[in-house]
Design an enzyme around this catalytic site. Sequence first.
Site, PDB file in Angstrom:
ATOM      1  N   LYS A   1      -4.627  -1.013   3.035  1.00  0.00           N
ATOM      2  CA  LYS A   1      -4.012  -2.027   3.912  1.00  0.00           C
ATOM      3  C   LYS A   1      -4.895  -2.288   5.129  1.00  0.00           C
ATOM      4  CE  LYS A   1       0.595  -0.977   2.219  1.00  0.00           C
ATOM      5  NZ  LYS A   1       1.833  -0.188   2.330  1.00  0.00           N
TER       6      LYS A   1
ATOM      7  N   GLN B   1       4.543   3.659   6.689  1.00  0.00           N
ATOM      8  CA  GLN B   1       4.368   3.937   5.259  1.00  0.00           C
ATOM      9  C   GLN B   1       5.471   4.879   4.757  1.00  0.00           C
ATOM     10  OE1 GLN B   1       1.926   2.476   3.255  1.00  0.00           O
ATOM     11  NE2 GLN B   1       3.159   3.379   1.622  1.00  0.00           N
TER      12      GLN B   1
ATOM     13  N   ASP C   1       6.909  -5.768   6.744  1.00  0.00           N
ATOM     14  CA  ASP C   1       7.266  -5.249   5.419  1.00  0.00           C
ATOM     15  C   ASP C   1       8.559  -5.916   4.914  1.00  0.00           C
ATOM     16  OD1 ASP C   1       5.670  -3.553   3.976  1.00  0.00           O
ATOM     17  OD2 ASP C   1       6.347  -1.715   4.976  1.00  0.00           O
TER      18      ASP C   1
END
Length: 281
Positions: A53, A97, A120
């Site tokens: 990422k 994460q 997200d």
Amino acid sequence: MTAQRIDGNALSQKLRAEVTSRTQVLKAKGITPGLAVILVGENPASQVYVRNKVKACQDSGLHSLLEKYAEDMTEKALLDRIESLNQDPSIHGILVQLPLPKHIDSQKVIEAISPHKDVDGFHIASAGALMTGMPGFWPCTPYGCMKMLENIGYDLKGKHAVVIGRSNIVGKPMAMMLLQKNATVTICHSATPDLKAMTLQADVIVAAVGKRNVLTADMVKPGAVVLDVGMNRNDEGKLCGDVDFDGVEKVASYITPVPGGVGPMTITMLLVNTLEAAERL
Ligand code: NAP
């Protein structure tokens, strides 16, 4: 019939080039889109994901901040860090994460992220926005699937879409997005008694389960579009999806491979969401 493959790498490249040029426009105005990525603990798969990422951000000219914390970081310390990132004007997107260590309440952490920086798309406000058709961030994986359908020029209006899996990060938002584009949507899960009876009716099938060969050729209507979200390992340890690719490829009209299908699109949509968070200011 042999299905056409939907190439997630090629589409990602095209979309990432667009992100790069829109980022340059913002930079000319003095704004560099910034993503903060937080990793707690040593999970090896998570380490790879966050590295990818951050690299994708760098490649597209976005600012990225990778923060790694020890497994024993307290929930309070994590919540405090998120609060300071919420206030940080150089950061437009915050990603924590998952999975987090067991002593940390993931939902509480997600809800601590400002909905304006929830790139997200996991915050309850983002889920509500998607449900009600309001502007908000869409979860990256199903959003990537929608971009793949858009890219092949597929009109969902009046089509029957079957989503296998009902998680909050893939299955449910996927179903909402398909519904928003006027598909008739069926959601299947582990308590669905006859999965094949459902999938045989589908014009579009999205498999998001996490089990190999959940979808085989006999379960697919000829000409259906098949999107494979699953990430599993086969007997040789190679990455594979939920779909029996070799069989289903002979029945479907379009199919996404694993690897090289939905996977790269997930990171691409993260970049898109981060860019849009900065553009919305
Ligand atoms: P998850 O939270 O474990 O959800 C799996 C879903 O599959 C659940 O809703 C479960 O039903 C359902 N299910 C399990 N067995 C089933 C069966 N035999 N028939 C029908 N449905 C069944 O997983 P997830 O987070 O949604 O992820 C799904 C897969 O996508 C995983 O392989 C994951 O690694 C992959 N993934 C890939 C990406 C990417 O970028 N490519 C991103 C995210 C996830 P119940 O709800 O009844 O338990």
